[in-house]
Write an enzyme that holds these catalytic residues in place. Sequence first.
Site, PDB file in Angstrom:
ATOM      1  N   ASP A  22       0.897  -1.621   0.018  1.00 18.89           N
ATOM      2  CA  ASP A  22      -0.235   0.113  -0.150  1.00 18.89           C
ATOM      3  C   ASP A  22       0.517   0.735  -0.104  1.00 18.89           C
ATOM      4  OD1 ASP A  22      -1.913   2.056   0.843  1.00 18.89           O
ATOM      5  OD2 ASP A  22      -2.479   1.407   1.296  1.00 18.89           O
ATOM      6  N   THR A  62      -3.039   5.537  -3.922  1.00 14.35           N
ATOM      7  CA  THR A  62      -2.376   6.739  -3.732  1.00 14.35           C
ATOM      8  C   THR A  62      -0.951   5.846  -4.611  1.00 14.35           C
ATOM      9  OG1 THR A  62      -1.667   4.827  -1.619  1.00 14.35           O
ATOM     10  CG2 THR A  62      -3.109   6.818  -0.423  1.00 14.35           C
ATOM     11  N   THR A  63      -0.840   5.104  -4.667  1.00 20.35           N
ATOM     12  CA  THR A  63       0.632   5.076  -5.666  1.00 20.35           C
ATOM     13  C   THR A  63       0.776   5.028  -6.701  1.00 20.35           C
ATOM     14  OG1 THR A  63       0.767   2.125  -4.864  1.00 20.35           O
ATOM     15  CG2 THR A  63       2.256   2.488  -6.331  1.00 20.35           C
ATOM     16  N   ASP A  79      -9.251   0.464   1.214  1.00 19.79           N
ATOM     17  CA  ASP A  79      -8.946   0.723  -0.009  1.00 19.79           C
ATOM     18  C   ASP A  79     -10.249   0.775  -0.995  1.00 19.79           C
ATOM     19  OD1 ASP A  79      -7.119   2.047   0.703  1.00 19.79           O
ATOM     20  OD2 ASP A  79      -5.616   0.320  -1.185  1.00 19.79           O
TER      21      ASP A  79
END
Length: 546
Positions: free
Chosen positions: A60, A93-94, A391
Amino acid sequence: MQSPVLVLNANTKRETGREAQLNNIMAGKTVASVIRTCLGPRSMLKMILDPMGGIVLTNDGNAILREIDVVHPAAKSIIELSRAQDENVGDGTTSVVILAGEMLAVAEPFLEKQIHPTVIIRGFFRALEDTTEFLDKFAAKLDPNSRADMLKVVRSCLTTKFVSRWGDLMCNLALDAVQTVSLEVNGRKEVDIKRYAKVEKIPGGEIEESCVLKGVMLNKDVTHAKMRRRIENPRIILLDCPLEYKKGESQTTFEITNDTDFTALLKQEEEYVQKICNDIIKFKPDLVITEKGVSDLAQHFFVKHNITAIRRVRMTDNNRIARVSGATIVNRTEEIQESDVGTECGLFEIKKLGDEYFTFLTECKSPKACTILLRGASKDVLNEIERNLADAMGVARNIVTDPRLVPGGGAIEMAVSQALVEKSKSIEGVEQYPYRAVASALEVIPRTLIQNCGASVIRLLTDLRAKHASAAQENRNWGIDGNKGVLVDMNTLGIWEPYAVKAQTFKTAIESACILLRVDDVVSGISKKKESQHGPQGGPPQGMEE
């Protein structure tokens, strides 16, 4: 053990002009390279040692970057992006950090050619406007009432995560939780999963035993052994005040001169506790829950009237109980009214799970809060499941609030990239080049997916570019199968992403790159501070080692 430190620039005294911009770009690229391998279903895990000596195993992006300690201010700002993305939409987020790093990387050649940063920024912002326009055009509508379609989208979010093996279970948990806490406010759907969808992790048992409780679960037991541990259709009173005698302040002094004075003091205390208990007892509740303490005397009065009491409940848990039971939290016992008593909860019971007792308030008529009970082998596994579930709930919430989808697997990035290349031909002047650079930066997502699954990057990316360059509309949905490393139609594979996540990713990445390009001076006050502490050379005082 200290958290990993990413030293991106040792000379932090002062950087000006081109040097500051190039160093900021280098910082952005370095942070992006740290988590580039965490994108896609074949992503690698990162093992992070946290300051307390614990180990975090995750892919994550936000969880990884949160643990990394960074020196360079630009790198800190890039790390903040993943936190902002997580707060706003809960996923991507990545991607946002990789894309922001690439946006800075494509700006570097223009700076070296002495093009002014303002011109580059103007081109980037123009590309951002058109990107949003193309996203709107390519987005497909979804029926939020169709559970099967909703599950498909949540499933595609979880394919890149650790819990993909239990995909169906996790998708159902996420969707049930979001649908439970969603409220209609002024014609708009409002879903507050942070406050009203609580995750409780209990090590032991099988992952398949995880479930969504349509109610609240607390790690609490009754205050007195004779109180009831199971009540059907309880009348509930929620309090935010102590059910005990107020302690004297530090200035309070008592002067006891004879043996009756102490008895009088105790009598006064007993009368006060009896009074506040009578205020509650007259409403005939079955269950009293307070955020503060309950004295032994109050417990005695409650046991006499067959009332169960639970004390020192967190404020957040009390708010959730208020939502599921229809009760109102009261601050003073004198203010309790009949309308404050909650009657919508179907069952109160206390069960033992593992070594601890847990309170369950379930079978509620219309619960607007829920608890997700997670079981698993170890704490590390449970922590990773919780991150993945957060998520999935973020994705489900986005679809409930904005039911539009775009194809995943790098397809939408490539489609928007091709649309920007076509549009750039009509732009005059130097602005055309940074505009086109945004198009090439968007290709970093499909390129990274190909790299992470070990396929041939140049061949696959060229084939994908050719697919999207053709005028056929159905070719827009072609992307990368991150498991097999081949081109595939995302419609056939069923990989879709919420429009809100992609729109936020593009917006955040391009805007943050523009902000960093506008920086032309980095001045640090750290060296001055050290100088005043350690003497003029900045070293430690004599006789001390660093």
